[in-house]
Write a protein that holds these residues in place. Sequence first.
Motif, PDB file in Angstrom:
ATOM      1  N   GLY A   1       4.257 -12.570   0.625  1.00  0.00           N
ATOM      2  CA  GLY A   1       4.741 -12.180   1.937  1.00  0.00           C
ATOM      3  C   GLY A   1       5.394 -10.819   1.989  1.00  0.00           C
ATOM      4  O   GLY A   1       5.872 -10.401   3.051  1.00  0.00           O
ATOM      5  N   GLN A   2       5.412 -10.095   0.880  1.00  0.00           N
ATOM      6  CA  GLN A   2       5.993  -8.756   0.838  1.00  0.00           C
ATOM      7  C   GLN A   2       4.939  -7.742   0.430  1.00  0.00           C
ATOM      8  O   GLN A   2       3.934  -8.078  -0.193  1.00  0.00           O
ATOM      9  CB  GLN A   2       7.167  -8.717  -0.145  1.00  0.00           C
ATOM     10  CG  GLN A   2       8.323  -9.642   0.238  1.00  0.00           C
ATOM     11  CD  GLN A   2       9.476  -9.537  -0.734  1.00  0.00           C
ATOM     12  OE1 GLN A   2       9.372  -8.926  -1.788  1.00  0.00           O
ATOM     13  NE2 GLN A   2      10.600 -10.148  -0.370  1.00  0.00           N
ATOM     14  N   ALA A   3       5.192  -6.488   0.813  1.00  0.00           N
ATOM     15  CA  ALA A   3       4.244  -5.424   0.477  1.00  0.00           C
ATOM     16  C   ALA A   3       4.075  -5.326  -1.039  1.00  0.00           C
ATOM     17  O   ALA A   3       5.036  -5.469  -1.798  1.00  0.00           O
ATOM     18  CB  ALA A   3       4.730  -4.093   1.035  1.00  0.00           C
ATOM     19  N   ASN A   4       2.853  -5.121  -1.463  1.00  0.00           N
ATOM     20  CA  ASN A   4       2.537  -5.019  -2.886  1.00  0.00           C
ATOM     21  C   ASN A   4       2.957  -3.647  -3.415  1.00  0.00           C
ATOM     22  O   ASN A   4       2.254  -2.653  -3.248  1.00  0.00           O
ATOM     23  CB  ASN A   4       1.038  -5.253  -3.104  1.00  0.00           C
ATOM     24  CG  ASN A   4       0.660  -5.299  -4.569  1.00  0.00           C
ATOM     25  OD1 ASN A   4       1.493  -5.108  -5.457  1.00  0.00           O
ATOM     26  ND2 ASN A   4      -0.608  -5.551  -4.842  1.00  0.00           N
ATOM     27  N   GLY A   5       4.117  -3.606  -4.089  1.00  0.00           N
ATOM     28  CA  GLY A   5       4.627  -2.342  -4.598  1.00  0.00           C
ATOM     29  C   GLY A   5       3.798  -1.753  -5.723  1.00  0.00           C
ATOM     30  O   GLY A   5       3.861  -0.543  -5.991  1.00  0.00           O
ATOM     31  N   LEU A   6       2.985  -2.595  -6.383  1.00  0.00           N
ATOM     32  CA  LEU A   6       2.172  -2.097  -7.490  1.00  0.00           C
ATOM     33  C   LEU A   6       1.109  -1.112  -7.016  1.00  0.00           C
ATOM     34  O   LEU A   6       0.639  -0.285  -7.805  1.00  0.00           O
ATOM     35  CB  LEU A   6       1.497  -3.268  -8.220  1.00  0.00           C
ATOM     36  CG  LEU A   6       2.425  -4.157  -9.053  1.00  0.00           C
ATOM     37  CD1 LEU A   6       1.668  -5.372  -9.562  1.00  0.00           C
ATOM     38  CD2 LEU A   6       2.988  -3.364 -10.233  1.00  0.00           C
ATOM     39  N   LEU A   7       0.724  -1.201  -5.749  1.00  0.00           N
ATOM     40  CA  LEU A   7      -0.309  -0.303  -5.241  1.00  0.00           C
ATOM     41  C   LEU A   7       0.162   1.144  -5.175  1.00  0.00           C
ATOM     42  O   LEU A   7      -0.653   2.060  -5.034  1.00  0.00           O
ATOM     43  CB  LEU A   7      -0.769  -0.765  -3.856  1.00  0.00           C
ATOM     44  CG  LEU A   7      -1.442  -2.140  -3.801  1.00  0.00           C
ATOM     45  CD1 LEU A   7      -1.862  -2.469  -2.385  1.00  0.00           C
ATOM     46  CD2 LEU A   7      -2.638  -2.202  -4.740  1.00  0.00           C
ATOM     47  N   SER A   8       1.457   1.362  -5.281  1.00  0.00           N
ATOM     48  CA  SER A   8       1.973   2.735  -5.265  1.00  0.00           C
ATOM     49  C   SER A   8       1.871   3.405  -6.626  1.00  0.00           C
ATOM     50  O   SER A   8       2.062   4.616  -6.747  1.00  0.00           O
ATOM     51  CB  SER A   8       3.434   2.742  -4.800  1.00  0.00           C
ATOM     52  OG  SER A   8       4.248   2.024  -5.727  1.00  0.00           O
ATOM     53  N   HIS A   9       1.576   2.635  -7.658  1.00  0.00           N
ATOM     54  CA  HIS A   9       1.483   3.193  -9.002  1.00  0.00           C
ATOM     55  C   HIS A   9       0.148   3.912  -9.190  1.00  0.00           C
ATOM     56  O   HIS A   9      -0.862   3.568  -8.580  1.00  0.00           O
ATOM     57  CB  HIS A   9       1.634   2.090 -10.048  1.00  0.00           C
ATOM     58  CG  HIS A   9       3.018   1.527 -10.125  1.00  0.00           C
ATOM     59  ND1 HIS A   9       4.045   2.145 -10.792  1.00  0.00           N
ATOM     60  CD2 HIS A   9       3.544   0.391  -9.590  1.00  0.00           C
ATOM     61  CE1 HIS A   9       5.148   1.417 -10.685  1.00  0.00           C
ATOM     62  NE2 HIS A   9       4.867   0.346  -9.956  1.00  0.00           N
ATOM     63  N   ARG A  10       0.175   4.896 -10.097  1.00  0.00           N
ATOM     64  CA  ARG A  10      -1.018   5.714 -10.325  1.00  0.00           C
ATOM     65  C   ARG A  10      -1.262   5.938 -11.798  1.00  0.00           C
ATOM     66  O   ARG A  10      -0.359   5.769 -12.630  1.00  0.00           O
ATOM     67  CB  ARG A  10      -0.862   7.087  -9.639  1.00  0.00           C
ATOM     68  CG  ARG A  10      -0.814   7.025  -8.127  1.00  0.00           C
ATOM     69  CD  ARG A  10      -0.510   8.382  -7.507  1.00  0.00           C
ATOM     70  NE  ARG A  10      -0.690   8.340  -6.062  1.00  0.00           N
ATOM     71  CZ  ARG A  10      -1.808   8.691  -5.440  1.00  0.00           C
ATOM     72  NH1 ARG A  10      -2.838   9.140  -6.153  1.00  0.00           N
ATOM     73  NH2 ARG A  10      -1.909   8.610  -4.138  1.00  0.00           N
ATOM     74  N   LEU A  11      -2.482   6.314 -12.101  1.00  0.00           N
ATOM     75  CA  LEU A  11      -2.828   6.884 -13.398  1.00  0.00           C
ATOM     76  C   LEU A  11      -3.146   8.346 -13.122  1.00  0.00           C
ATOM     77  O   LEU A  11      -4.203   8.673 -12.583  1.00  0.00           O
ATOM     78  CB  LEU A  11      -4.029   6.174 -14.027  1.00  0.00           C
ATOM     79  CG  LEU A  11      -4.579   6.807 -15.316  1.00  0.00           C
ATOM     80  CD1 LEU A  11      -3.506   6.884 -16.389  1.00  0.00           C
ATOM     81  CD2 LEU A  11      -5.796   6.043 -15.812  1.00  0.00           C
TER      82      LEU A  11
END
Length: 237
Positions: free
Chosen positions: A117-127
Motif C-alpha cells: 500500500g506504499q510507494a515502492n522506494g526501490l524503484l528510485s535506485h539505479r545502476l
Amino acid sequence: MSVFASLVEHLADLLQPLFGASAAAAAIVLFTALVRLLVHPLSRAAARGQKARTRLQPQLAELRRKHAKNPEKLQQAVLELHTAEKVSPLSGCLPSLFQLPAFFLLYHLFSSSAIGGQANGLLSHRLLSAPLGGRWADALGDGGPLGGAGLVYVALFAVVAVVATFSYRLTRRTMADRPVPPTGDGQAVPGVGAITKAMPFMSFFTLVTVAVVPLAAALYVVTSTAWSAAERAVLYR
C-alpha cells in the motif's frame, strides 16, 4: 514481498558506503551470490548425477535394445537401474527450480509501483544512469543505445555474450567427451540429434531475458549465469 523488499533495502544500506547510488544494484548481486551458495549442494549433486548417467549409458543402450518393442517394460527397467545406482533423472533440474522463486520475487518487486500500500522506494535506485525498475526499451527511448542507461545495457550484453560463449564451448566440449551412444541396433536415440545441436546455443537466450526484464532481474540473471558457467567448469571438469 514486503519482507523481501526490506531485505534488499538493508543490504543496500550496508553496501552504500562502498557503492554509493548503485548500492541496491550491488545488493542484488550479493543476494544472487547468496542464493547460488545455498543452491550449490544441489549443483554438486546434479554434477554427480550427470556423471553417473554418462557411466550408465552402455547399460541403458542394452536395455533399449532388449525392450525395443515394449516401451512400458523399458521404462520400468530404466527406473529400476536408476534406483539401483541411486541416480535421479530430476537432479539436473533442481538447481534451476530452486532459483526461480528468487528471480520472480525480484521481477515482481521491481515491476510493482507500490508495496504493502506504499510507494515502492526501490524503484528510485539505479545502476549508474539506469533505473533498476527500467527495461532496455526504456533505455532506448531515453538517450538511445549509447545514452547513459543504454551503455549500462551494452555492458550487460557484453558480459552475457562472453559468458554465453564460454558456456557454449564448455557444453560442446562436454558433449564431445560424453557422447550419447546409439541403441543396441545401431540406431540413434530419437530426438537426441536435434537436442544435441541446439543445447550449446541455449546460453545465448540469456541475452533475450536481459533485454525484456527489469534491470534488477537482469542483474540477477547475469550474475547467476556467470556463476553457473564458473561452477560447471569446476564441477564437470
